[in-house]
Motif scaffolding. Structure first.
Motif, short mmCIF file in Angstrom:
data_model
loop_
_atom_site.label_atom_id
_atom_site.label_comp_id
_atom_site.label_asym_id
_atom_site.label_seq_id
_atom_site.Cartn_x
_atom_site.Cartn_y
_atom_site.Cartn_z
N LEU A 19 0.84 -1.21 0.00
CA LEU A 19 0.00 0.00 0.00
C LEU A 19 0.87 1.25 0.00
O LEU A 19 0.60 2.22 -0.72
CB LEU A 19 -0.92 0.01 1.24
CG LEU A 19 -2.13 -0.92 1.18
CD1 LEU A 19 -2.83 -0.98 2.53
CD2 LEU A 19 -3.12 -0.45 0.11
N ALA A 20 1.94 1.21 0.78
CA ALA A 20 2.84 2.37 0.84
C ALA A 20 3.53 2.56 -0.51
O ALA A 20 3.65 3.70 -1.00
CB ALA A 20 3.88 2.15 1.94
N ALA A 23 1.09 4.12 -2.90
CA ALA A 23 0.89 5.55 -2.60
C ALA A 23 2.06 6.35 -3.15
O ALA A 23 1.89 7.45 -3.71
CB ALA A 23 0.76 5.75 -1.09
N GLU A 24 3.27 5.80 -3.05
CA GLU A 24 4.46 6.48 -3.57
C GLU A 24 4.38 6.58 -5.10
O GLU A 24 4.70 7.61 -5.69
CB GLU A 24 5.71 5.70 -3.12
CG GLU A 24 7.04 6.27 -3.55
CD GLU A 24 7.28 7.72 -3.10
OE1 GLU A 24 6.55 8.22 -2.23
OE2 GLU A 24 8.20 8.35 -3.66
N ARG A 25 3.94 5.49 -5.75
CA ARG A 25 3.78 5.49 -7.20
C ARG A 25 2.78 6.60 -7.61
O ARG A 25 2.99 7.31 -8.59
CB ARG A 25 3.27 4.12 -7.65
CG ARG A 25 2.79 4.05 -9.08
CD ARG A 25 3.95 3.99 -10.05
NE ARG A 25 3.49 4.09 -11.43
CZ ARG A 25 4.16 3.64 -12.48
NH1 ARG A 25 5.34 3.08 -12.32
NH2 ARG A 25 3.68 3.76 -13.69
N GLN A 26 1.70 6.71 -6.85
CA GLN A 26 0.69 7.72 -7.15
C GLN A 26 1.31 9.12 -7.03
O GLN A 26 1.07 10.00 -7.84
CB GLN A 26 -0.50 7.55 -6.20
CG GLN A 26 -1.66 8.51 -6.42
CD GLN A 26 -2.27 8.36 -7.82
OE1 GLN A 26 -2.04 7.38 -8.52
NE2 GLN A 26 -3.02 9.38 -8.25
N ARG A 27 2.16 9.29 -6.00
CA ARG A 27 2.79 10.60 -5.78
C ARG A 27 3.75 10.94 -6.93
O ARG A 27 3.75 12.06 -7.44
CB ARG A 27 3.55 10.58 -4.44
CG ARG A 27 3.90 11.95 -3.88
CD ARG A 27 4.71 11.82 -2.60
NE ARG A 27 6.02 11.22 -2.79
CZ ARG A 27 7.09 11.83 -3.32
NH1 ARG A 27 7.00 13.09 -3.69
NH2 ARG A 27 8.24 11.20 -3.47
N SER A 34 -4.94 0.65 -7.54
CA SER A 34 -4.71 -0.30 -6.46
C SER A 34 -5.67 -1.48 -6.55
O SER A 34 -6.89 -1.31 -6.41
CB SER A 34 -4.88 0.40 -5.12
OG SER A 34 -4.86 -0.57 -4.10
N SER A 41 -13.95 0.47 -1.59
CA SER A 41 -13.47 1.77 -2.08
C SER A 41 -14.53 2.84 -1.84
O SER A 41 -14.48 3.91 -2.45
CB SER A 41 -13.17 1.65 -3.57
OG SER A 41 -14.29 1.11 -4.24
#
Ligand SMILES: Cc1ncc(COP(=O)(O)O)c(C=O)c1O
Length: 386
Positions: A19-20, A23-27, A34, A41
């Protein structure tokens, strides 16, 4: 130098690390999809959010009774009466901080260090890791496609001696499979006969796709039924679960809760009463219909993508897929998939310490279009071809 205890040396919950990474990929890229989160969701039902707003204004929201406020225990008892046609009273119900809170407190109340507790492999990793931290011996029952990845009485009878406890989950995480009602009843009777505490994790009840699902208390009130607002009720972060418990365990669980957490979160308790309302029900059934559409999409597309070997997703929102033809390192493979496509999947190692390096879990709780897009990206990446 500070030395952490040996008992704290348990496996991480890898999915939290995925998950982390997502989230980093999204940033960094803004394109993450996901398929790894084990949660709906959608937000809590509107009736719950309104009840929470009312509670903020109208209630003190101090500590509550350790076992949970009476209106909530009444609503939960009525829910069990309504869904399973069984006699459950508010006194049978203990509310806690997520079903996760139930497991820790229940293991403490029911087991001694050294006791053997059985669970399935593949299975939900926190059972194993929590039991280990408490000094219990975990007996993993290898469960494969022949038994829908679920335990059977025959499997239990083949053990050299009955374990002190048995945890079953139906529908299960990561497989989504259910235990047939007759088999669950037989397991409950076997547990009663041999003095093994049956812990029936029923937190995915309500999220099923036609196959019948039973509650352990329909057969035996000697077992513990575990529930949660996290999955069907779409309220993971509100942290509220409950146990329906035999009389002997009520007082120990009450006293342990007083000491461990004092009480579950007050605002969640007031709000969660509305989760059992007819209004919330309509909204929640809408979510289940969407999961069913997503499930159909996966059942149709996965074989065409070369991922044709997966557990039958009878319930929950997971597809547990065999990727042995692609890798023997599911963690690395999921990292490669994330890097190449922005799609986050859960490596199987969390759930199966023996074979999980060749399995992956896809969650289909999200939006249908996103799942379709994720499958397109996986296909285009070439990573699904050996
Ligand atoms: C089978 C199973 N049991 C228990 C839990 C814990 O849920 P919670 O503590 O949110 O009720 C999960 C979470 O994913 C799960 O999959």
């Amino acid at each position: 130098m500070l030395t952490p205890s040996a008992r704290s040396n348990v496996e991480p919950f890898y999915v939290m690390e995925v998950l982390a990474a997502a989230a980093e990929r999204q940033r960094t890229h803004g394109d993450a999809i996901s398929l790894c989160a084990g949660q709906p969701s959608t937000p809590a039902p509107q009736a719950v959010r309104e009840a929470a707003a009312r509670a903020l204004d109208g209630e003190l929201l101090g500590y509550t009774q350790a076992t949970g406020i009476l209106p909530l225990r009444e609503a939960i008892a009525a829910h069990h009466r309504d869904w399973y046609d069984i006699d459950v009273t508010p006194d049978d119900v203990i509310v806690m901080t997520g079903s996760s809170g139930v497991f820790t407190t229940l293991f403490l109340a029911a087991f001694e260090p050294g006791d053997t507790v059985a669970m399935t492999r593949p299975g939900y990793p926190a059972y194993r890791n929590t039991l280990q931290a408490l000094g219990c011996q975990v007996l993993e029952l290898d469960c494969g496609p022949e038994t829908r990845y679920q335990p059977t009485v025959a499997m239990l009878e083949a053990l050299p001696e009955p374990p002190r406890g048995l945890i079953v989950a139906s529908p299960a995480n990561p497989t989504g499979t259910v235990i047939d009602p007759e088999e669950l009843a037989a397991i409950a009777r076997w547990c009663e006969e041999v003095g093994c505490l049956l812990i029936s994790d029923e937190i995915y009840h309500g999220v099923t796709y036609g196959r019948p699902v039973a509650s352990a208390w329909q057969t035996s009130r000697q077992g513990v039924v575990v529930g949660s607002v996290s999955k069907y009720f779409s309220m993971t972060g509100w942290r509220l679960g409950w146990a329906v418990v035999p009389q002997e365990l009520r007082r120990p669980l009450d006293v342990l809760t007083q000491n461990l957490t004092i009480c579950p979160p007050a605002i969640t308790q007031y709000a969660a009463v509305a989760a059992f309302s007819a209004q919330a029900r309509v909204e929640l059934e809408g979510h289940v219909q969407r999961y069913a559409v997503n499930r159909d999409l996966l059942l149709r597309r996965l074989p065409a993508l070369g991922l044709g070997s997966f557990a039958p997703p009878d319930g929950a929102f997971y597809a547990w897929c065999d990727i042995a033809h692609l890798t023997d390192n599911s963690i690395r493979w999921c990292q490669d998939v994330l890097a190449a496509t922005g799609v986050a999947l859960t490596p199987g190692l969390d759930f199966d310490t023996a074979r999980g390096h060749q399995w992956v879990r896809l969650s289909f709780a999200g939006a249908t279009e996103e799942i379709d897009e994720a499958l397109d990206r996986l296909d285009a990446s070439g990573l699904l071809r050996p």
